[in-house]
Structures are given as C-alpha cells and as structure tokens.
Design an enzyme around this catalytic site. Structure first.
Site, PDB file in Angstrom:
ATOM      1  N   ARG A  34       0.922  -1.209  -0.145  1.00 26.53           N
ATOM      2  CA  ARG A  34      -0.194   0.018   0.064  1.00 26.53           C
ATOM      3  C   ARG A  34       1.034   1.420   0.037  1.00 26.53           C
ATOM      4  O   ARG A  34       0.309   2.451   0.652  1.00 26.53           O
ATOM      5  CB  ARG A  34      -0.821   0.029   1.340  1.00 26.53           C
ATOM      6  CG  ARG A  34      -2.068  -1.090   1.161  1.00 26.53           C
ATOM      7  CD  ARG A  34      -2.951  -0.504   0.204  1.00 26.53           C
ATOM      8  NE  ARG A  34      -4.341  -1.358   0.213  1.00 26.53           N
ATOM      9  CZ  ARG A  34      -4.414  -2.548  -0.319  1.00 26.53           C
ATOM     10  NH1 ARG A  34      -3.350  -3.535  -0.747  1.00 26.53           N
ATOM     11  NH2 ARG A  34      -5.448  -3.178   0.069  1.00 26.53           N
ATOM     12  N   SER A  74     -10.864  -0.168   2.744  1.00 25.99           N
ATOM     13  CA  SER A  74     -10.058  -0.089   4.049  1.00 25.99           C
ATOM     14  C   SER A  74      -9.696   1.322   4.439  1.00 25.99           C
ATOM     15  O   SER A  74      -9.159   1.987   3.725  1.00 25.99           O
ATOM     16  CB  SER A  74      -8.763  -1.070   3.748  1.00 25.99           C
ATOM     17  OG  SER A  74      -9.129  -2.400   3.296  1.00 25.99           O
ATOM     18  N   GLU A 106      -4.944   4.257   5.898  1.00 29.12           N
ATOM     19  CA  GLU A 106      -4.638   4.120   4.686  1.00 29.12           C
ATOM     20  C   GLU A 106      -5.302   5.275   3.664  1.00 29.12           C
ATOM     21  O   GLU A 106      -4.615   5.645   2.853  1.00 29.12           O
ATOM     22  CB  GLU A 106      -5.314   2.475   4.318  1.00 29.12           C
ATOM     23  CG  GLU A 106      -4.569   1.964   3.024  1.00 29.12           C
ATOM     24  CD  GLU A 106      -5.686   1.342   1.964  1.00 29.12           C
ATOM     25  OE1 GLU A 106      -5.377   1.624   0.797  1.00 29.12           O
ATOM     26  OE2 GLU A 106      -6.572   0.805   2.322  1.00 29.12           O
TER      27      GLU A 106
HETATM   28  N1  EPU Z   1     -11.189 -10.041   9.770  1.00 31.83           N
HETATM   29  C1  EPU Z   1     -11.786 -10.147  11.095  1.00 31.83           C
HETATM   30  N2  EPU Z   1     -12.928  -8.957  11.117  1.00 31.83           N
HETATM   31  C2  EPU Z   1     -13.003  -8.152  10.486  1.00 31.83           C
HETATM   32  C3  EPU Z   1     -12.268  -8.099   9.285  1.00 31.83           C
HETATM   33  C4  EPU Z   1     -11.401  -9.108   9.041  1.00 31.83           C
HETATM   34  O1  EPU Z   1     -11.582 -10.950  11.755  1.00 31.83           O
HETATM   35  O2  EPU Z   1     -13.786  -7.286  10.549  1.00 31.83           O
HETATM   36  C5  EPU Z   1     -10.164 -11.253   9.720  1.00 31.83           C
HETATM   37  C6  EPU Z   1     -10.828 -11.997   8.376  1.00 31.83           C
HETATM   38  O3  EPU Z   1     -11.546 -13.028   8.894  1.00 31.83           O
HETATM   39  C7  EPU Z   1      -9.457 -12.503   8.063  1.00 31.83           C
HETATM   40  C8  EPU Z   1      -8.455 -11.593   8.109  1.00 31.83           C
HETATM   41  O4  EPU Z   1      -8.934 -10.697   9.159  1.00 31.83           O
HETATM   42  O5  EPU Z   1      -9.264 -13.625   8.842  1.00 31.83           O
HETATM   43  C9  EPU Z   1      -8.259 -10.509   6.771  1.00 31.83           C
HETATM   44  O6  EPU Z   1      -9.533  -9.963   6.500  1.00 31.83           O
HETATM   45  P1  EPU Z   1      -9.830  -9.839   4.988  1.00 31.83           P
HETATM   46  O7  EPU Z   1      -9.349 -10.905   4.151  1.00 31.83           O
HETATM   47  O8  EPU Z   1     -11.335  -9.384   4.624  1.00 31.83           O
HETATM   48  O9  EPU Z   1      -8.995  -8.820   4.341  1.00 31.83           O
HETATM   49  P2  EPU Z   1      -8.192  -7.537   5.051  1.00 31.83           P
HETATM   50  O10 EPU Z   1      -6.793  -7.609   5.567  1.00 31.83           O
HETATM   51  O11 EPU Z   1      -9.283  -6.965   6.180  1.00 31.83           O
HETATM   52  C10 EPU Z   1      -7.097  -6.523   2.774  1.00 31.83           C
HETATM   53  C11 EPU Z   1      -7.106  -5.539   1.956  1.00 31.83           C
HETATM   54  C12 EPU Z   1      -8.392  -5.109   1.096  1.00 31.83           C
HETATM   55  C13 EPU Z   1      -8.706  -6.414   0.447  1.00 31.83           C
HETATM   56  C14 EPU Z   1      -8.662  -7.747   1.228  1.00 31.83           C
HETATM   57  C15 EPU Z   1      -8.884  -8.965   0.250  1.00 31.83           C
HETATM   58  C16 EPU Z   1      -5.652  -3.923   3.234  1.00 31.83           C
HETATM   59  C17 EPU Z   1      -5.614  -2.582   4.103  1.00 31.83           C
HETATM   60  N3  EPU Z   1      -7.154  -4.096   2.787  1.00 31.83           N
HETATM   61  O12 EPU Z   1      -8.199  -6.430   3.944  1.00 31.83           O
HETATM   62  O13 EPU Z   1      -8.403  -4.027   0.289  1.00 31.83           O
HETATM   63  O14 EPU Z   1     -10.067  -6.297  -0.282  1.00 31.83           O
HETATM   64  O15 EPU Z   1      -7.275  -7.858   2.179  1.00 31.83           O
HETATM   65  O16 EPU Z   1      -7.576  -9.168  -0.372  1.00 31.83           O
HETATM   66  O17 EPU Z   1      -4.670  -4.356   2.989  1.00 31.83           O
HETATM   67  C18 EPU Z   1      -8.680  -1.813   0.268  1.00 31.83           C
HETATM   68  O18 EPU Z   1      -7.643  -1.638   0.307  1.00 31.83           O
HETATM   69  O19 EPU Z   1      -9.636  -0.912   0.080  1.00 31.83           O
HETATM   70  C19 EPU Z   1      -9.363  -3.030   0.330  1.00 31.83           C
HETATM   71  C20 EPU Z   1     -10.777  -3.304   0.552  1.00 31.83           C
END
Ligand code: EPU
Length: 356
Positions: free
Chosen positions: A182, A254, A351
């Site tokens: 990012r 995010s 972010e």
């Molecule tokens: N999780 C929770 N609770 C929540 C959200 C997430 O427990 O409310 C846990 C999920 O269960 C999972 C882990 O955290 O085990 C990761 O969650 P998720 O796969 O939803 O991805 P993220 O790390 O929260 C990142 C990106 C997203 C992207 C997703 C999928 C960043 C800052 N965000 O989110 O990007 O869509 O991975 O690859 O790296 C964005 O940048 O706007 C964005 C949506």
C-alpha cells in the site's frame, strides 16, 4: 426566487476555447464518502496539453493543487482552497505484444474496474483479482492497490506523468516507483508533486490464476471451475458480500492499513489469541489484519454520530447517515486507534489520504 444550493449554477471561468475552470465546485460526487465539500477551483483536463494549460493559468498562480482520482481513497476535512485537478484521460492502448504477453498503456482517468473488465474480456491475465476495486487507473500505483493475493506492482511496467512544479514529463520504470505494501514513491518523496497521466501494464495471454486467498477457490468452483471470467466473478461476489457499495453507503474501502510487526510482538498476540489470523512475512515480520483487531475491540457495526464501523468488515468506516463529514469519521477513527493501542499495544495507521 429562493436561492438554494440546488439552483445555484456553478461558476465557470473560460481558460481558452476548449477549456473551462469550475469555481466553488461541489465535490460530493467526486469523493466516495459523499462529503458535502467544495473545491475553490476544479478542472478535469482530457490530455497532457490541457493539464499544462490549466497549471499555467494566471488565475491559479500560487494556488495549491491536489490531484484527485476516483475519490475512493480521500477524506476531505473541509472545503479545499486551491485547485482540484482530476485527470480525465480516457484511453486503453495496446503498445506491444508477443505470443505470451501484451503491454497496455491506460489513461489515468479510466475507471479501474472498467480496465479489469476489458482485460478479462480480451482473455488477458494478471489483474482479475483486483476486480471491483473503486477508483481510477491514475491513482492505482500511488497506493499500490492490492487484493486477494495480487498487488498492482506485479503488473506495472511504467508510470508516466508530469511534475507539478516544473511541468516536465517523467516515465518511471517499476523499480523506480519504490513499491511496497500500500505504498509507493508517489505517497512519500513525491507526495503532492506529480500528476500521473498514464500507467503501463504487462498482462499474460496465458494464465496463472491465483485462487489461494481465503474463499476464492471455493467460489470459483461454485461458479463452474477455474477460468479467468469465473475468477473475476468470484472476486466480485466475495467483495459485494463483504464490502459496502460506495455508490450506496459512503466509504473508502479499507480505512486503515494492516500493520506489519516484528515476530516477537506477533508471538505475544498469538499467546493471548491462538486463533489470530496472522500472516507471516519474511525477515522476522508478520502482518496482522487491522480489521480483526478492530473487531476484537468490539467496534464492528458500532455507530458514533453520523459515522459507523461496517457490520461485515471492521476495516471499513462508513458515512452511515449520509450526513457525516471528515470530523465525524476522524473522531471515530481516533477512538478505534486508541482502543487497538490499548488492547494490542499496536498503532494502526490510516490507509486513506486525509486532505485538509
Ligand atoms: N477479519 C476479522 N474481522 C473483520 C475483518 C477481517 O476478523 O471485521 C479477519 C478475517 O476473518 C481474515 C483477516 O481478518 O481472517 C483478513 O480479512 P480480509 O481477508 O477481509 O482482508 P483485510 O486484510 O481486512 C485486505 C485489504 C483489502 C482487500 C482484502 C482482500 C488492506 C488494508 N486491505 O483487507 O483491500 O480487499 O485484503 O484481499 O490491505 C482496500 O484496500 O480498500 C481493500 C478493501
């Protein structure tokens, strides 16, 4: 006649026979939080020459300039004093191809997901996992957009643009963009100093589809099996199920980054939370999902004034009532940052690009 914001006609200043500059221009439809803020000046030039013409307009001398993409990663704290410049360069051009690959130059104003749709429809591999990410192509390298195991740095060959001060053009190869999670040179040493006009990508004519990220493989299977189109559809389905549509509920995806911490910190967290969804990186570091920590702090689905934490993904802050402003969202973000620091001892960073 009663004068209301709805019947005030925007003031236009003619710069030359092809171009106008908007004055006191509403940004509500240009930021996905849907904040009711205004730009002192606004322009959407359609090519490099028009950008130069706007930037040399005498009326804008000494005015600050902010380059806006799709408005899907900005938080306006207030009205913007100066020029908002939104490049509207609309083109997708194949510049070279071999039996294996195709090189494409895409204008900064192209909607990111329209480009992904184009790529998948042509049978080109490489960006299908980045389906449905809001925003424009010109903004995509700035924060090195990423999702479901792909980052845009994997497919960018070159970023073209103009330096705002000298008006000289530049072309940076991938290695010069200083990409990381990012992050890029455009968010650091060149922050606020450039306008990206086009981005060049290399896409594959044969594929190596990545379906290993949680849930993607199952959804691809459910849709009928491994293919480029099914992968794009699977990502769309997963995102639509979890993330609020910015056209309906104001948000910027995010709001925070996932912090990268030393493994000693990670080990302490695992001792207390054995099921923590932590990703081990190289060199003794791990990435901890901020969304998970925010949920552990009890914020998921919680409201504070006009702002709230989304009920399905705690990393996403929303303009719940449609009436929120920058202060409402920042107040909520501040409370969340404090909670995470208190519970986990970790500082999470935003972010989103906060613009004042
Ligand atoms: N999780 C929770 N609770 C929540 C959200 C997430 O427990 O409310 C846990 C999920 O269960 C999972 C882990 O955290 O085990 C990761 O969650 P998720 O796969 O939803 O991805 P993220 O790390 O929260 C990142 C990106 C997203 C992207 C997703 C999928 C960043 C800052 N965000 O989110 O990007 O869509 O991975 O690859 O790296 C964005 O940048 O706007 C964005 C949506």
């Amino acid at each position: 006649m009663v004068i209301t914001p709805k019947n005030i006609i925007a003031i236009q200043i003619r710069l030359n026979k092809n171009m106008v500059l908007q004055y006191d221009y509403p940004l509500k439809s240009h930021n996905t939080f849907h904040f009711d803020v205004y730009a002192e000046y606004f322009s959407a030039p359609r090519n490099v020459q028009e950008i130069t013409e706007v930037l040399t307009a005498p009326i804008l001398k000494n005015k600050s300039c902010f380059v806006l993409g799709g408005g899907s990663n900005v938080l306006f704290q207030s009205n913007f004093k100066g020029l908002i410049l939104k490049p509207d360069i609309q083109s997708i051009q194949v510049i070279h191809q071999t039996a294996q690959s195709v090189w494409v130059e895409v204008g900064a104003g192209v909607d990111w997901d329209s480009f992904v749709e184009w790529s998948v429809s042509k049978g080109h591999y490489g960006i299908e996992n980045l389906s449905l990410i809001p925003g424009n192509v010109g903004a995509s390298p700035v924060q090195n957009i990423g999702a479901y195991g792909t980052e845009i740095m994997d497919v960018i060959t070159q970023v073209n643009g103009i330096f705002l001060d000298s008006l000289e053009t530049f072309s940076f190869k991938n290695s010069q963009c200083e990409f990381s999670y990012r992050n890029s040179i455009f968010k650091n040493s060149l922050k606020g100093k450039t306008i990206i006009t086009s981005v060049e990508f290399v896409l594959g004519k044969r594929g190596n589809i990545k379906t290993s990220y949680g849930g993607v493989a199952q959804e691809v299977e459910r849709l009928g099996g491994y293919s480029l189109k099914n992968t794009r559809q699977a990502i769309i389905n997963i995102r639509e199920a979890k993330l609020p549509d910015p056209a309906v509920i104001g948000n910027v995806g995010s709001f925070f980054k996932n912090p990268i911490v030393e493994n000693t910190v990670m080990n302490k967290i695992i001792q207390e939370f054995p099921d923590a969804p932590i990703y081990k990186l190289d060199e003794g570091y791990s990435k901890i999902p901020a969304g998970w920590m925010i949920e552990q702090c009890g914020w998921k689905g919680k409201t504070l004034g006009n702002a709230a934490v989304h009920k399905n993904q705690a990393l996403v802050l929303i303009n719940k009532t449609g009436l929120a402003n920058g202060q409402d969202i920042l107040a909520l973000a501040h409370e969340i940052e404090k909670s995470v620091k208190l519970k986990f001892g970790i500082e999470i960073s935003k972010e989103v690009n906060v613009v004042s």
